[in-house]
Design a protein around this motif. Structure first.
Motif, PDB file in Angstrom:
ATOM      1  N   LYS A 255      41.824 -47.029  -4.192  1.00 46.19           N
ATOM      2  CA  LYS A 255      42.340 -48.352  -4.511  1.00 46.19           C
ATOM      3  C   LYS A 255      41.956 -49.365  -3.428  1.00 46.19           C
ATOM      4  O   LYS A 255      41.459 -50.445  -3.728  1.00 46.19           O
ATOM      5  CB  LYS A 255      43.864 -48.248  -4.632  1.00 46.19           C
TER       6      LYS A 255
ATOM      7  N   LYS B  44      38.170 -50.123  -3.505  1.00 45.96           N
ATOM      8  CA  LYS B  44      37.796 -51.024  -4.600  1.00 45.96           C
ATOM      9  C   LYS B  44      38.254 -52.444  -4.279  1.00 45.96           C
ATOM     10  O   LYS B  44      37.564 -53.417  -4.593  1.00 45.96           O
ATOM     11  CB  LYS B  44      38.413 -50.556  -5.917  1.00 45.96           C
ATOM     12  N   ALA B  45      39.423 -52.546  -3.646  1.00 43.00           N
ATOM     13  CA  ALA B  45      39.918 -53.877  -3.266  1.00 43.00           C
ATOM     14  C   ALA B  45      38.988 -54.498  -2.224  1.00 43.00           C
ATOM     15  O   ALA B  45      38.765 -55.710  -2.237  1.00 43.00           O
ATOM     16  CB  ALA B  45      41.340 -53.778  -2.721  1.00 43.00           C
TER      17      ALA B  45
ATOM     18  N   ARG C  25      35.764 -54.081  -2.104  1.00 43.67           N
ATOM     19  CA  ARG C  25      34.625 -54.607  -2.858  1.00 43.67           C
ATOM     20  C   ARG C  25      35.020 -55.866  -3.625  1.00 43.67           C
ATOM     21  O   ARG C  25      34.226 -56.799  -3.760  1.00 43.67           O
ATOM     22  CB  ARG C  25      34.082 -53.530  -3.798  1.00 43.67           C
ATOM     23  N   ALA C  26      36.261 -55.886  -4.107  1.00 41.49           N
ATOM     24  CA  ALA C  26      36.728 -57.063  -4.845  1.00 41.49           C
ATOM     25  C   ALA C  26      36.778 -58.283  -3.925  1.00 41.49           C
ATOM     26  O   ALA C  26      36.337 -59.371  -4.297  1.00 41.49           O
ATOM     27  CB  ALA C  26      38.098 -56.796  -5.459  1.00 41.49           C
TER      28      ALA C  26
ATOM     29  N   ASP D  41      33.449 -59.523  -3.246  1.00 47.08           N
ATOM     30  CA  ASP D  41      32.933 -60.198  -4.436  1.00 47.08           C
ATOM     31  C   ASP D  41      33.461 -61.632  -4.513  1.00 47.08           C
ATOM     32  O   ASP D  41      32.688 -62.592  -4.651  1.00 47.08           O
ATOM     33  CB  ASP D  41      33.401 -59.389  -5.658  1.00 47.08           C
ATOM     34  N   SER D  42      34.766 -61.800  -4.433  1.00 47.76           N
ATOM     35  CA  SER D  42      35.370 -63.131  -4.515  1.00 47.76           C
ATOM     36  C   SER D  42      36.752 -63.135  -3.868  1.00 47.76           C
ATOM     37  O   SER D  42      37.720 -62.664  -4.465  1.00 47.76           O
ATOM     38  CB  SER D  42      35.495 -63.561  -5.985  1.00 47.76           C
TER      39      SER D  42
ATOM     40  N   LEU E 233      39.416 -65.054  -6.052  1.00 50.25           N
ATOM     41  CA  LEU E 233      39.947 -64.320  -7.187  1.00 50.25           C
ATOM     42  C   LEU E 233      40.845 -63.172  -6.718  1.00 50.25           C
ATOM     43  O   LEU E 233      41.851 -62.858  -7.346  1.00 50.25           O
ATOM     44  CB  LEU E 233      38.815 -63.803  -8.077  1.00 50.25           C
ATOM     45  N   ALA E 234      40.459 -62.544  -5.597  1.00 49.40           N
ATOM     46  CA  ALA E 234      41.280 -61.445  -5.074  1.00 49.40           C
ATOM     47  C   ALA E 234      42.695 -61.939  -4.797  1.00 49.40           C
ATOM     48  O   ALA E 234      43.675 -61.278  -5.126  1.00 49.40           O
ATOM     49  CB  ALA E 234      40.645 -60.873  -3.808  1.00 49.40           C
TER      50      ALA E 234
ATOM     51  N   ILE F 291      45.809 -59.265  -4.627  1.00 46.86           N
ATOM     52  CA  ILE F 291      45.318 -58.315  -3.628  1.00 46.86           C
ATOM     53  C   ILE F 291      45.640 -58.879  -2.243  1.00 46.86           C
ATOM     54  O   ILE F 291      45.301 -60.028  -1.963  1.00 46.86           O
ATOM     55  CB  ILE F 291      43.799 -58.105  -3.790  1.00 46.86           C
ATOM     56  N   PRO F 292      46.323 -58.106  -1.399  1.00 41.42           N
ATOM     57  CA  PRO F 292      46.659 -58.619  -0.068  1.00 41.42           C
ATOM     58  C   PRO F 292      45.413 -58.638   0.817  1.00 41.42           C
ATOM     59  O   PRO F 292      44.989 -57.612   1.354  1.00 41.42           O
ATOM     60  CB  PRO F 292      47.697 -57.622   0.452  1.00 41.42           C
TER      61      PRO F 292
ATOM     62  N   ARG G 255      25.768 -55.607   1.132  1.00 41.38           N
ATOM     63  CA  ARG G 255      25.609 -54.403   0.284  1.00 41.38           C
ATOM     64  C   ARG G 255      25.562 -53.189   1.201  1.00 41.38           C
ATOM     65  O   ARG G 255      24.500 -52.849   1.715  1.00 41.38           O
ATOM     66  CB  ARG G 255      24.286 -54.451  -0.485  1.00 41.38           C
TER      67      ARG G 255
END
Lengths: 297, 236
Positions: free
Chosen positions: A165, A168-169, A171-172, A175-176, A179-180, A185-186, A238
């Motif tokens: 989890k 993935k957070a 990477r999130a 990504d942005s 948006l996170a 998402i903390p 990346r």
């Protein structure tokens, strides 16, 4: 033929593994915190020195002593983030870069105060190469450890980033970040996790480099250029592009000294670090987003 | 029962006020649509609910509790989900990972919910391993909505979900919005495509220059001369 493998290709891969581990951390922090961390090399170096001290106290093998060093470096990195980087979180990137540059100088000076400026071996004694395939392929055991350790760490980080989890957070957020935040998402927790991963992979790279050559207070600084070149080659932000970039640059540096034409080395080995620089310049001109479409600002 | 209420809100960025004395209400089970010309403050009204800009007067009430100027991370935890107009999916994450991130603040097992979302959006189930960035605009909107629904929110805020989509996808998105609403989720939606949006709205607000101009049921506003002149005629 075997000479090519034993004296150029395998050492190139070994160097590439070390670059890959270092570049991975740089790329990861860049993706999430959006700045080039110049202090990354010093964390590598510091981790190797921590390992040296722990080995002196306990007599453990460097790869075992590296584990508590990772924990120490991660704690230190969290503290440094709080003191040096967090106040600049919403400032222009250049301020973070300068802060990391200052941090780099401070860490190196601190190491000089405590350990002196002399380089020292991490592993004592000469290692005789082990022979494989009836002596056709030969390399010292330490190269095997470097390979295996790199593979284990890469798999662990791959697992973290794609299966957990928090990974993935990460990477999130890369990504942005906007948006996170909207997703709940903390982001500060994710940043802390990123520093822990970056510190651990940096320590691993530093210890492997010290195993391969020796402890040197400038080793982190010398690694910065090839590590940044690797991160850019793979596409900055990346992490696994950076790994490929590191391997390519490590092998390219070693192969540049192979006598491709005639009997003289193609490039004087003293200039082989120039390969990383050349690759970085070519990439920045030809394809700044790297092989895997990283960020371009 | 009122799920969300904006009561006489003044809000803006820094010192620049954009909203003046705005009031909106969403009742349980409703689709409420906000329409208005460009720059009327429609999206700003949504953002003010979500703590994305500063409310200087008035209050926002979620069910019984006041949430005025609560930061976005906390508003999410309180059960309000917001789908921005653009940049509303993590393009490098797979469809499934996007949905999982939508459930980030949940600590319980969200797998049954994941199955429900896939049942609601069968297209997404097929593409669950693909990066969200590789999907078409319409499908990305579905990912964005699915991601928001992972939390089983008390209310869903949608900012122009059909902006930039082809007419075919627009219709599909409006059908989806209706389907989501049918599962019991109240929706507050800002829209440019006024005619279609009013067609599915239980109630609608027309904002002009950051102020309430008209309020009514969907059919009432569709029949209103001034509203027709402002949006529907020009739009064709």
């Amino acid at each position: 033929m075997w000479e090519f493998v034993n004296f150029y290709f395998i050492p190139g891969l070994v160097l590439g593994c070390i670059y890959a581990l270092g570049a991975l951390g740089i790329s990861l922090t860049f993706g999430i915190l959006r700045f080039a961390n110049f202090a990354h090399g010093e964390i590598m170096m510091l981790g190797a020195y921590f390992t040296f001290t722990i080995m002196g106290l306990t007599g453990w093998h460097p790869l075992v002593a590296a584990l508590p060093s990772m924990a120490l470096a991660a704690l230190l990195m969290l503290y440094l983030d709080r003191q040096f980087f967090r106040p600049f979180r919403d400032s222009p990137t250049i301020m973070l870069v300068i802060a990391s540059f200052g941090l780099m100088l401070m860490i190196r000076s601190a190491v000089w105060v405590f350990y002196g400026t002399q380089s020292k071996p991490l592993l004592r004694g000469f290692q005789r190469p082990t022979q494989y395939l009836d002596g056709a392929i030969q390399f010292p055991d330490k190269h095997l450890w470097i390979f295996l350790t790199t593979i284990v760490i890469m798999l662990a980080i791959w697992y973290l980033l794609t299966r957990t989890k928090i990974g993935k957070a990460m990477r999130a957020v890369s990504d942005s970040p906007e948006l996170a935040k909207l997703t709940g998402i903390p982001v500060e927790t994710v940043i802390r996790a990123t520093w822990i991963v970056a510190a651990c992979s940096a320590v691993a790279a530093g210890v492997l480099l010290a195993i391969d050559s020796q402890l040197d207070s400038l080793m982190g600084f010398k690694m910065l250029l090839p590590m940044f070149a690797s991160a850019i080659l793979g596409g900055i932000g990346r992490p696994f592009g950076a790994v490929l970039g590191g391997l390519v640059i490590g092998v390219a540096e070693e192969l540049s000294a192979y006598p491709w034409i005639g009997v003289e080395p193609l490039l004087n080995p003293a200039y082989k670090t120039g390969m990383a620089f050349a690759i970085m310049v070519v990439m920045l001109i030809w394809r700044p987003s790297g092989l895997f479409k990283g960020r371009v600002f | 029962m009122t799920v969300l209420a904006l009561e006489h809100i003044d809000a803006g960025y820094g010192d620049t006020a954009i909203l003046h004395d705005i009031s909106l209400q969403v009742e349980r089970g409703e689709i409420v649509v906000v329409i208005g010309p460009n720059g009327a403050g429609k999206s700003t009204a949504l953002k003010s609910v979500f703590g994305l800009l500063n409310i200087t007067a008035g209050r926002v009430v979620l069910e019984e509790s006041e949430i005025t100027n609560t930061p976005p991370e906390q508003v999410v935890r309180l059960g309000v989900c917001y789908v921005p107009q653009t940049g509303n999916v993590f393009v490098n994450l797979s469809v499934q990972e996007n949905l999982e991130m939508g459930a980030f603040v949940r600590s319980d097992d969200f797998r049954p919910r994941l199955d429900e979302i896939y049942a609601m959006f069968p297209d997404l189930a097929e593409k669950r391993r693909q990066p969200a960035g590789s999907l078409s605009g319409g499908q990305r909107q579905m990912v964005a909505m699915g991601k928001a629904l992972m939390l089983e929110p008390k209310i869903l805020l949608l900012d122009e979900p059909t902006a930039g989509l082809s007419p075919k996808y627009r219709g599909e998105i409006f059908q989806t919005v209706k389907a989501i609403n049918a599962t019991g989720v109240p929706i507050l939606m800002v829209e440019q495509n006024a005619k279609q949006a009013l067609g599915i709205a239980d109630r609608a607000y027309v904002l002009v220059d950051g102020e309430n101009r008209h309020t009514g049921t969907g059919p009432e506003l569709l029949a209103d001369q001034e509203v027709a002149r402002m949006f529907l005629g020009a739009k064709g």
